[in-house]
Structure formats: structure tokens, C-alpha cells
Write a protein that holds these residues in place. Structure first.
Motif, PDB file in Angstrom:
ATOM      1  N   GLU A  35      23.937 -17.348 -42.263  1.00 21.14           N
ATOM      2  CA  GLU A  35      23.539 -19.069 -42.226  1.00 21.14           C
ATOM      3  C   GLU A  35      24.549 -19.582 -42.266  1.00 21.14           C
ATOM      4  O   GLU A  35      24.393 -20.811 -42.102  1.00 21.14           O
ATOM      5  N   LEU A  36      25.995 -19.663 -42.681  1.00 17.05           N
ATOM      6  CA  LEU A  36      27.180 -20.310 -42.570  1.00 17.05           C
ATOM      7  C   LEU A  36      27.422 -20.520 -41.184  1.00 17.05           C
ATOM      8  O   LEU A  36      28.221 -21.442 -41.114  1.00 17.05           O
ATOM      9  N   LEU A  37      27.812 -19.201 -40.548  1.00 13.94           N
ATOM     10  CA  LEU A  37      28.114 -19.884 -39.405  1.00 13.94           C
ATOM     11  C   LEU A  37      27.219 -20.619 -38.446  1.00 13.94           C
ATOM     12  O   LEU A  37      27.480 -21.326 -37.668  1.00 13.94           O
ATOM     13  N   ALA A  38      25.712 -20.540 -38.790  1.00 15.50           N
ATOM     14  CA  ALA A  38      24.898 -21.313 -38.201  1.00 15.50           C
ATOM     15  C   ALA A  38      24.746 -22.444 -38.813  1.00 15.50           C
ATOM     16  O   ALA A  38      24.925 -23.607 -37.586  1.00 15.50           O
ATOM     17  N   ALA A  39      25.241 -23.147 -39.426  1.00 17.19           N
ATOM     18  CA  ALA A  39      25.218 -24.323 -39.903  1.00 17.19           C
ATOM     19  C   ALA A  39      26.732 -24.915 -39.610  1.00 17.19           C
ATOM     20  O   ALA A  39      26.792 -25.591 -38.762  1.00 17.19           O
ATOM     21  N   ALA A  40      27.864 -24.036 -38.997  1.00 23.79           N
ATOM     22  CA  ALA A  40      28.959 -24.140 -39.019  1.00 23.79           C
ATOM     23  C   ALA A  40      28.836 -24.959 -37.740  1.00 23.79           C
ATOM     24  O   ALA A  40      29.324 -25.980 -37.137  1.00 23.79           O
ATOM     25  N   VAL A  67      40.583 -12.154 -50.434  1.00 24.43           N
ATOM     26  CA  VAL A  67      39.735 -12.445 -49.575  1.00 24.43           C
ATOM     27  C   VAL A  67      40.263 -12.115 -48.059  1.00 24.43           C
ATOM     28  O   VAL A  67      40.975 -13.164 -47.523  1.00 24.43           O
ATOM     29  N   LEU A  68      39.197 -11.881 -47.008  1.00 25.90           N
ATOM     30  CA  LEU A  68      39.372 -11.641 -45.945  1.00 25.90           C
ATOM     31  C   LEU A  68      38.689 -12.780 -44.747  1.00 25.90           C
ATOM     32  O   LEU A  68      37.478 -12.116 -45.103  1.00 25.90           O
ATOM     33  N   CYS A  69      38.747 -13.675 -44.279  1.00 23.56           N
ATOM     34  CA  CYS A  69      37.583 -14.028 -43.722  1.00 23.56           C
ATOM     35  C   CYS A  69      37.162 -13.714 -42.496  1.00 23.56           C
ATOM     36  O   CYS A  69      38.193 -13.830 -41.628  1.00 23.56           O
ATOM     37  N   THR A  70      36.279 -12.866 -42.370  1.00 23.09           N
ATOM     38  CA  THR A  70      36.653 -12.211 -40.879  1.00 23.09           C
ATOM     39  C   THR A  70      35.804 -13.705 -39.749  1.00 23.09           C
ATOM     40  O   THR A  70      35.239 -12.806 -38.171  1.00 23.09           O
ATOM     41  N   CYS A  71      35.273 -14.520 -39.928  1.00 23.15           N
ATOM     42  CA  CYS A  71      34.317 -15.415 -39.468  1.00 23.15           C
ATOM     43  C   CYS A  71      35.878 -16.802 -38.084  1.00 23.15           C
ATOM     44  O   CYS A  71      36.562 -17.028 -39.533  1.00 23.15           O
ATOM     45  N   SER A  72      36.013 -16.238 -37.362  1.00 23.80           N
ATOM     46  CA  SER A  72      37.306 -17.022 -37.033  1.00 23.80           C
ATOM     47  C   SER A  72      37.014 -18.336 -37.083  1.00 23.80           C
ATOM     48  O   SER A  72      37.674 -19.701 -37.193  1.00 23.80           O
ATOM     49  N   THR A  73      35.309 -19.568 -37.136  1.00 16.83           N
ATOM     50  CA  THR A  73      35.209 -20.668 -36.683  1.00 16.83           C
ATOM     51  C   THR A  73      35.440 -21.373 -38.105  1.00 16.83           C
ATOM     52  O   THR A  73      35.792 -22.203 -39.085  1.00 16.83           O
ATOM     53  N   GLU A 114      31.034 -21.638 -28.687  1.00 20.89           N
ATOM     54  CA  GLU A 114      32.075 -22.675 -28.547  1.00 20.89           C
ATOM     55  C   GLU A 114      32.681 -23.081 -29.529  1.00 20.89           C
ATOM     56  O   GLU A 114      34.019 -22.893 -29.678  1.00 20.89           O
ATOM     57  N   SER A 115      31.487 -22.743 -30.653  1.00 24.96           N
ATOM     58  CA  SER A 115      32.425 -22.938 -32.144  1.00 24.96           C
ATOM     59  C   SER A 115      33.704 -22.706 -32.593  1.00 24.96           C
ATOM     60  O   SER A 115      34.572 -23.027 -33.667  1.00 24.96           O
ATOM     61  N   THR A 116      34.128 -21.340 -31.754  1.00 24.69           N
ATOM     62  CA  THR A 116      35.041 -20.795 -32.287  1.00 24.69           C
ATOM     63  C   THR A 116      36.097 -21.002 -30.935  1.00 24.69           C
ATOM     64  O   THR A 116      37.396 -21.199 -32.000  1.00 24.69           O
ATOM     65  N   LEU A 117      36.362 -21.999 -29.970  1.00 28.73           N
ATOM     66  CA  LEU A 117      36.987 -22.233 -29.356  1.00 28.73           C
ATOM     67  C   LEU A 117      38.376 -22.844 -29.611  1.00 28.73           C
ATOM     68  O   LEU A 117      39.333 -22.771 -30.090  1.00 28.73           O
ATOM     69  N   ALA A 118      38.117 -24.050 -30.854  1.00 28.18           N
ATOM     70  CA  ALA A 118      38.948 -25.166 -31.062  1.00 28.18           C
ATOM     71  C   ALA A 118      39.516 -25.135 -32.561  1.00 28.18           C
ATOM     72  O   ALA A 118      41.149 -24.582 -32.375  1.00 28.18           O
ATOM     73  N   PRO A 119      38.740 -24.136 -34.157  1.00 28.07           N
ATOM     74  CA  PRO A 119      39.440 -23.175 -34.354  1.00 28.07           C
ATOM     75  C   PRO A 119      41.330 -22.622 -34.120  1.00 28.07           C
ATOM     76  O   PRO A 119      41.893 -22.223 -34.496  1.00 28.07           O
ATOM     77  N   THR A 120      40.958 -22.061 -32.897  1.00 26.15           N
ATOM     78  CA  THR A 120      41.471 -20.616 -32.956  1.00 26.15           C
ATOM     79  C   THR A 120      42.501 -21.747 -31.967  1.00 26.15           C
ATOM     80  O   THR A 120      43.591 -21.367 -31.927  1.00 26.15           O
TER      81      THR A 120
END
Length: 224
Positions: A35-40, A67-73, A114-120
Motif C-alpha cells: 500500500e505504500l507504493l500505491a499511496a506514493a 534496513v534495506l528499502c527495496t522500493c526505488s520509489t 512512472e513514479s520511480t523515474l524521478a527518484p532514480t
């Protein structure tokens, strides 16, 4: 103990297998919060910083020493929460970004969300500044791949990513191709190191899980 924050359950066996190969016996704790990715995707990563910090805090209270966060967003807001939590927090794609910068200035980022592009893109720019290098980033959103992945068609999603990577390699113009999300990593295994169309020019296809886990293991006293 090393804890991992995921936004998809498919990452759990992937990182368990990497742990067995890279750091046998290392205790891992997984927390899956899709749900965190959906909200982001709706509010942007900064809009759910409090929720991400809450998830990380849950892992710290359970005994995580890193802690390792495996979500790029979510990577940027996850790392930002680390100092207040008192444990190191690493985004899984940071080592990959450093590797891409080292490969050369022309970097193509492929993503299925698409939400991953800017953070990356921002992460690569940050790693370029840190290394004193130049990075020119081009982004590619792979059509239909995320929809297939979300529907449980992992092979279909992987096929779409593989086709996109092949087109980019054959087109040339990049010193490194970056697969922005951990879920895309299997596509990297489908490409040899001999470059597009067998030209002998090594154009690396970079994925984050293995290098990210290795870096997380080095963060601190995660065993025990």
C-alpha cells in the motif's frame, strides 16, 4: 539482524536467495507493505514520508540493526528517515547508481512505474556529484509491464522489460542501462556482456538486488 522493507511479496524469496549466496546465516526480517507504493503513486513519495518512517520504525522495534528499502520509489524518503531511527537505512538502488555513473556519462534508466523515474534520476545525479563525474540521464517507461506484474503475470512483465532493454542496447547511445526497480532484475540476466548485436562493446545492464544487499550487509553489525 538486517530488515528489508518491500512493496511486493515477490521480493522476499529473491532476497532470501541472495542472502544464502552472499551472506549465509545472516538473519533477515521482511516487511511487505504494497500500500505504500500505491499511496506514493498518488501523493508522491514525500507525501507519505510519515507512513514510510512508521514502517521503518516497526522494523527497528523488532530488532533491526540496519534496513534495506527495496522500493526505488520510496528510497529517498526511507533514507531520510534513518537518522531519527538511529539505524542505517539504505535504498537498494544506490550501489547500482554508483556503478552506472562509473560506467560513463550516458545513462538510460528503464522503469515500469512512472513514479520511480524521478527518484532514480535524482539518485544518479547525486552519485555523479559525489564521484565528481557528469551524468546525462535518459528515461524510458516500459509500457504495460507494471500492469502485467500487478496482475501476477511476472513472465509477461519480464518479457516487456527484456524487449525494451534489447531495443535500447541495439540503439546504442548509452554507457549503462539501469533497471530502476528490483522487480525488473531478472531481465539483466538475459543479456550477455558482449554488447548490442554482438559488437563486443560492453554495455552493462544493471540491476539493484545483489549490489544493494551486499552494501546493506556492510552497513553495520547486522548479524545477531
Amino acid at each position: 539482524m538486517l530488515a528489508l522493507l518491500h512493496t511486493s511479496p515477490v521480493h522476499v524469496p529473491v532476497f532470501d536467495a541472495l542472502r544464502d549466496a552472499e551472506a549465509p546465516g545472516l538473519p533477515l526480517r521482511h516487511l511487505v507493505r504494497p500500500e505504500l507504493l500505491a499511496a506514493a503513486r498518488e501523493a508522491g513519495p514525500d507525501g507519505i514520508a510519515e507512513e514510510v518512517a512508521g514502517a521503518l520504525g516497526e522494523l527497528v522495534r523488532a530488532g533491526a540493526r540496519a534496513v534495506l528499502c527495496t522500493c526505488s520509489t520510496l528510497g529517498t524518503v526511507a533514507e531520510a528517515a534513518g537518522p531519527a531511527l538511529g539505524v542505517p537505512v539504505l535504498r537498494v538502488d544506490r550501489p547500482m547508481a554508483a556503478e552506472a555513473v562509473a560506467a560513463g556519462p550516458r545513462i538510460t534508466v528503464l522503469a515500469t512505474v512512472e513514479s520511480t523515474l524521478a527518484p532514480t534520476t535524482e539518485l544518479i545525479a547525486e552519485e555523479a556529484r559525489r564521484a565528481g563525474r557528469t551524468a546525462r540521464v535518459r528515461t524510458v517507461l516500459v509500457p504495460d509491464a507494471w500492469e502485467r506484474f500487478a496482475a501476477g503475470d511476472q513472465e509477461g512483465s519480464l518479457a516487456a522489460v527484456t524487449d525494451a532493454v534489447r531495443r535500447e542496447r541495439d540503439a546504442g547511445g548509452a554507457d549503462a542501462l539501469v533497471l530502476a526497480q528490483a522487480s525488473m532484475a531478472p531481465a539483466a540476466e538475459r543479456f550477455p556482456d558482449d554488447g548490442p548485436s554482438g559488437t563486443g562493446a560492453a554495455v552493462p545492464v544493471l540491476a539493484s538486488p545483489r549490489s544493494g544487499l551486499r552494501a546493506a550487509v556492510r552497513l553495520g553489525p547486522v548479524r545477531g
